[in-house]
Motif scaffolding. Structure first.
Motif, PDB file in Angstrom:
ATOM      1  N   TYR A   1      38.500  40.151  35.518  1.00  0.00           N
ATOM      2  CA  TYR A   1      39.930  40.367  35.311  1.00  0.00           C
ATOM      3  C   TYR A   1      40.255  41.775  35.823  1.00  0.00           C
ATOM      4  O   TYR A   1      40.314  42.739  35.051  1.00  0.00           O
ATOM      5  N   PRO A   2      40.453  41.888  37.143  1.00  0.00           N
ATOM      6  CA  PRO A   2      40.572  43.210  37.780  1.00  0.00           C
ATOM      7  C   PRO A   2      41.973  43.822  37.689  1.00  0.00           C
ATOM      8  O   PRO A   2      42.523  44.300  38.690  1.00  0.00           O
TER       9      PRO A   2
ATOM     10  N   ASP B   1      56.340  45.007  32.731  1.00  0.00           N
ATOM     11  CA  ASP B   1      55.897  45.951  33.760  1.00  0.00           C
ATOM     12  C   ASP B   1      54.539  46.542  33.435  1.00  0.00           C
ATOM     13  O   ASP B   1      53.842  47.038  34.320  1.00  0.00           O
ATOM     14  N   ALA B   2      54.184  46.520  32.161  1.00  0.00           N
ATOM     15  CA  ALA B   2      52.881  47.033  31.719  1.00  0.00           C
ATOM     16  C   ALA B   2      52.530  46.388  30.388  1.00  0.00           C
ATOM     17  O   ALA B   2      53.392  45.838  29.694  1.00  0.00           O
TER      18      ALA B   2
ATOM     19  N   ASP C   1      47.837  41.300  37.736  1.00  0.00           N
ATOM     20  CA  ASP C   1      48.633  42.240  38.522  1.00  0.00           C
ATOM     21  C   ASP C   1      49.499  43.161  37.662  1.00  0.00           C
ATOM     22  O   ASP C   1      50.343  43.886  38.190  1.00  0.00           O
ATOM     23  N   ILE C   2      49.302  43.144  36.334  1.00  0.00           N
ATOM     24  CA  ILE C   2      50.092  43.986  35.437  1.00  0.00           C
ATOM     25  C   ILE C   2      49.182  45.082  34.875  1.00  0.00           C
ATOM     26  O   ILE C   2      48.130  44.785  34.319  1.00  0.00           O
TER      27      ILE C   2
ATOM     28  N   HIS D   1      36.682  41.839  25.268  1.00  0.00           N
ATOM     29  CA  HIS D   1      37.134  40.450  25.403  1.00  0.00           C
ATOM     30  C   HIS D   1      38.396  40.167  24.608  1.00  0.00           C
ATOM     31  O   HIS D   1      39.099  39.192  24.883  1.00  0.00           O
ATOM     32  N   GLY D   2      38.717  41.035  23.620  1.00  0.00           N
ATOM     33  CA  GLY D   2      39.999  40.894  22.935  1.00  0.00           C
ATOM     34  C   GLY D   2      41.174  41.192  23.830  1.00  0.00           C
ATOM     35  O   GLY D   2      42.311  40.838  23.512  1.00  0.00           O
ATOM     36  N   VAL D   3      40.903  41.819  24.970  1.00  0.00           N
ATOM     37  CA  VAL D   3      41.935  42.091  25.969  1.00  0.00           C
ATOM     38  C   VAL D   3      41.884  41.057  27.095  1.00  0.00           C
ATOM     39  O   VAL D   3      42.861  40.378  27.396  1.00  0.00           O
ATOM     40  N   PHE D   4      40.730  40.916  27.738  1.00  0.00           N
ATOM     41  CA  PHE D   4      40.727  40.114  28.963  1.00  0.00           C
ATOM     42  C   PHE D   4      40.809  38.612  28.719  1.00  0.00           C
ATOM     43  O   PHE D   4      41.286  37.880  29.599  1.00  0.00           O
ATOM     44  N   VAL D   5      40.417  38.134  27.540  1.00  0.00           N
ATOM     45  CA  VAL D   5      40.556  36.689  27.301  1.00  0.00           C
ATOM     46  C   VAL D   5      42.028  36.271  27.222  1.00  0.00           C
ATOM     47  O   VAL D   5      42.471  35.405  27.991  1.00  0.00           O
ATOM     48  N   PRO D   6      42.840  36.860  26.333  1.00  0.00           N
ATOM     49  CA  PRO D   6      44.248  36.437  26.324  1.00  0.00           C
ATOM     50  C   PRO D   6      44.982  36.757  27.623  1.00  0.00           C
ATOM     51  O   PRO D   6      45.817  35.967  28.078  1.00  0.00           O
ATOM     52  N   LEU D   7      44.674  37.890  28.248  1.00  0.00           N
ATOM     53  CA  LEU D   7      45.399  38.246  29.470  1.00  0.00           C
ATOM     54  C   LEU D   7      45.057  37.315  30.623  1.00  0.00           C
ATOM     55  O   LEU D   7      45.917  36.990  31.444  1.00  0.00           O
ATOM     56  N   LYS D   8      43.826  36.870  30.692  1.00  0.00           N
ATOM     57  CA  LYS D   8      43.450  35.946  31.768  1.00  0.00           C
ATOM     58  C   LYS D   8      44.176  34.609  31.616  1.00  0.00           C
ATOM     59  O   LYS D   8      44.476  33.935  32.610  1.00  0.00           O
TER      60      LYS D   8
END
Length: 249
Positions: free
Chosen positions: A67-68, A27-28, A114-115, A100-107
């Motif tokens: 990565y919005p 959920d988050a 959407d999370i 980028h340590g966040v948006f690279v793996p999350l993408k």
């Protein structure tokens, strides 16, 4: 490089996508990135965090990545209070975006963006005990279907990535990976023993070869602090021709 199709990151991309599909959708998200260090643990508390392109000399398209995902200020507040309740001084940052340590793996894992996501910094003393304690303070997030992601690297020697591979360097890389896998997964250790190994990780064979500076290892300490058990799964893979690993609790 993983998002631009680099061949040396194919196993990493496949592994992250596999993990995302193998666990319930959270959920988050709370991401501890190796690329943000502060004097006290700090949380992003912005409703719509922008991206921080914190790298240099890459192709132009790497600065157009989007990565919005939404932020989650209420979750950031809750985590802030969990840390405070454990006696850990923390802070909220209502301006900072996601690195980028966040948006690279999350993408790779959740491309729909959407999370809701919150980022948590490392503490710039780089003390292993501090980061295990941070994780221990956040154990109750399990009950809220919050996925905690430690975004670092089990191997982070930049010179070695781009230098010549030798038998000696391969042996050091392999020795530390074996030590880390045993530490995180063995059922033979008590949790006190496992924590002790992680606290003194730098004495392991190959440790300082794999981590001249420890910021890319410490997100794992936070994840262990949350889990407080042997990992449920480990993944051994090659990234840019180096032995690497991922751990799931």
């Amino acid at each position: 490089m993983p998002l631009l199709g680099d061949a040396g990151h194919q196993e990493m991309v496949a592994c992250l996508r596999h993990i995302a599909l193998s666990i319930p959708k959270p959920d988050a998200l709370l991401v501890v990135s190796a690329h943000w260090e502060t004097t006290i643990p700090t949380l992003t508390a912005r409703k719509n965090p922008p991206l921080i392109y914190d790298y240099y000399g890459f192709p132009e398209e790497s600065y157009q990545i989007q990565y919005p995902c939404p932020g989650e200020p209420a979750l950031a507040q809750e985590i802030y209070h969990l840390l405070a309740g454990a006696g850990i001084e923390a802070a909220l940052d209502e301006e900072r975006g996601l690195d980028h340590g966040v948006f690279v793996p999350l993408k790779l894992m959740y491309p729909e963006a959407d999370i809701p996501c919150v980022q948590l910094s490392l503490v710039n003393t780089l003390e292993p005990s501090t980061h295990i304690a941070m994780g221990q303070a956040l154990q109750s997030l399990h009950q809220k279907n919050v996925l905690v992601i430690g975004s670092g690297f089990s191997f982070h020697n930049l010179k070695a990535f781009f230098g010549a591979t030798t038998k000696e360097s391969q042996a050091l890389n392999q020795a530390f990976e074996d030590w880390l896998a045993q530490t995180c997964s063995s059922l033979d250790y008590t949790e006190a023993e496992r924590a002790e190994r992680l606290l003194h990780w730098s004495v392991a064979t190959g440790a300082r070869y794999c981590h001249p500076r420890e910021e890319h290892l410490l997100p794992l300490h936070v994840c262990y602090g949350v889990g407080q058990t042997p990992c449920s799964e480990q993944f051994r893979l090659k990234i840019m021709n180096q032995e690497s690993s991922m751990y799931l609790w």
